[in-house]
Write a protein that holds these residues in place. Structure first.
Motif, PDB file in Angstrom:
ATOM      1  N   LYS A 191     -28.019-106.625 -62.401  1.00 32.69           N
ATOM      2  CA  LYS A 191     -28.003-105.410 -61.575  1.00 32.69           C
ATOM      3  C   LYS A 191     -29.143-105.485 -60.564  1.00 32.69           C
ATOM      4  CE  LYS A 191     -27.808-100.338 -62.037  1.00 32.69           C
ATOM      5  NZ  LYS A 191     -26.474-100.163 -61.438  1.00 32.69           N
ATOM      6  N   ASP A 192     -28.810-105.229 -59.315  1.00 33.36           N
ATOM      7  CA  ASP A 192     -29.810-105.238 -58.231  1.00 33.36           C
ATOM      8  C   ASP A 192     -30.572-106.561 -58.182  1.00 33.36           C
ATOM      9  OD1 ASP A 192     -29.074-102.606 -57.680  1.00 33.36           O
ATOM     10  OD2 ASP A 192     -30.557-101.805 -59.091  1.00 33.36           O
ATOM     11  N   GLU A 193     -29.851-107.663 -58.370  1.00 35.01           N
ATOM     12  CA  GLU A 193     -30.400-109.021 -58.305  1.00 35.01           C
ATOM     13  C   GLU A 193     -31.461-109.276 -59.371  1.00 35.01           C
ATOM     14  OE1 GLU A 193     -31.686-109.716 -54.326  1.00 35.01           O
ATOM     15  OE2 GLU A 193     -29.661-109.719 -53.506  1.00 35.01           O
ATOM     16  N   LEU A 194     -31.379-108.564 -60.478  1.00 36.01           N
ATOM     17  CA  LEU A 194     -32.280-108.742 -61.620  1.00 36.01           C
ATOM     18  C   LEU A 194     -31.458-108.892 -62.891  1.00 36.01           C
ATOM     19  CD1 LEU A 194     -34.897-105.922 -60.870  1.00 36.01           C
ATOM     20  CD2 LEU A 194     -35.319-108.381 -60.666  1.00 36.01           C
ATOM     21  N   LEU A 195     -32.030-109.550 -63.880  1.00 38.80           N
ATOM     22  CA  LEU A 195     -31.459-109.599 -65.221  1.00 38.80           C
ATOM     23  C   LEU A 195     -32.187-108.582 -66.080  1.00 38.80           C
ATOM     24  CD1 LEU A 195     -31.213-113.475 -65.773  1.00 38.80           C
ATOM     25  CD2 LEU A 195     -29.389-111.915 -65.071  1.00 38.80           C
TER      26      LEU A 195
END
Length: 287
Positions: A191-195
């Motif tokens: 999500k939002d370029e994060l894990l």
């Protein structure tokens, strides 16, 4: 694979030759811990790291040390050779040993170590990975110190049974409206370029070497960061992707949670890239 062979306290014997003592505290109270090591191409993956986890758990439950990490790693090599394990799992458990029927344990107990080879159909897992798996949520009623792999696994047993009855791959535990983990794997979302994943420091998830590998190595290969923060089921359903990671499933895409799709309900790009990176890492480590 010779699943009939068991290593018990340094000796490899046929399972039929082993008798469980009725006063073994692991048998009576679940007084012990376990660790599971994946095997690829006849080689244990990160056996030392797994056995360090096992020894650390033994220290925390006050079982006296009787084998060093190096010795337990050597046991894995012996079992792989004796049981002719090419691909599969090695399950190791250590109980406190034999003692009187009292909750308080005696100071002088002789621990018992048992190791066995467990078959694993990785081809079937690869087929499931193509479409992703469905999960069902259950209340997380486990003890708080889940980072210890104790033999008391009744909540996981019942959750796994509920998942099977519901025709799901696995169950997700939910504590205080936050997803903690699955019965045998960590749970992550993109999500939002994060894990995103549940924080280890809160003590509600198991030690997971695959999760650690994703956090410390694989995520960096994709220029991604891992954030350890609790989140709800609704937050997960709004993610771009979701997946499980563990010794059995490796990196497994999640298509649905409680029959509701995650994003478009298909394996996501990042998840598949992580699996590819994981497979390449395995080839390097076990060649």
């Amino acid at each position: 694979m010779k699943t009939n062979l068991i290593l018990i306290n340094n000796d490899i014997v046929d399972a039929e030759e082993i008798n469980v003592h009725p006063f073994n505290r692991g048998h009576q109270f679940g007084d012990g811990v376990y660790e599971i090591v994946p095997v690829y191409n006849g080689k244990a993956l990160h056996a030392e790291m797994h056995m360090e986890n096992l020894l650390n758990a033994l220290v925390q439950i006050k079982v006296p040390g009787f084998y060093m990490v190096e010795e337990m790693v050597e046991f894995t090599s012996r079992m792989i050779e004796a049981a002719e394990v090419t691909d599969g799992l090695l399950y190791t458990q250590v109980t406190r040993g034999i003692g009187p029927y009292e909750l308080d344990f005696p100071e002088q107990c002789e621990p018992e170590l048992i190791m066995q080879a467990v078959p694993l159909n990785r081809d079937a897992l690869a087929e499931q990975r193509k479409t992703g798996v469905n999960l069902i949520t259950v209340p997380d009623e486990r003890a708080v110190k889940c980072e210890l792999n104790t033999l008391n696994r009744l909540p996981e047993i019942l959750a796994k049974n509920k998942a099977r009855i519901g025709k799901c791959y696995d169950a997700l535990f939910v504590r205080d409206e936050k997803i903690t983990e699955a019965t045998e794997a960590a749970f992550m979302i993109v999500k939002d370029e994060l894990l995103w994943t549940y924080p280890m420091k809160l003590g509600s998830v198991h030690q997971n070497v695959t999760r650690q590998l994703v956090k410390e190595k694989l995520a960096a290969m994709l220029d991604m960061q891992v954030i350890e923060k609790a989140f709800t089921k609704e937050f997960a359903l709004e993610a771009e992707e979701a997946f499980l990671c563990g010794y059995r499933c490796e990196i497994m895409p999640v298509a649905k949670i409680d029959r509701r799709p995650v994003a478009d309900g298909k394996p996501g790009k990042v998840t598949l890239q992580l699996q590819a990176a994981f497979e390449e890492y395995i080839r390097e480590q076990t060649k």
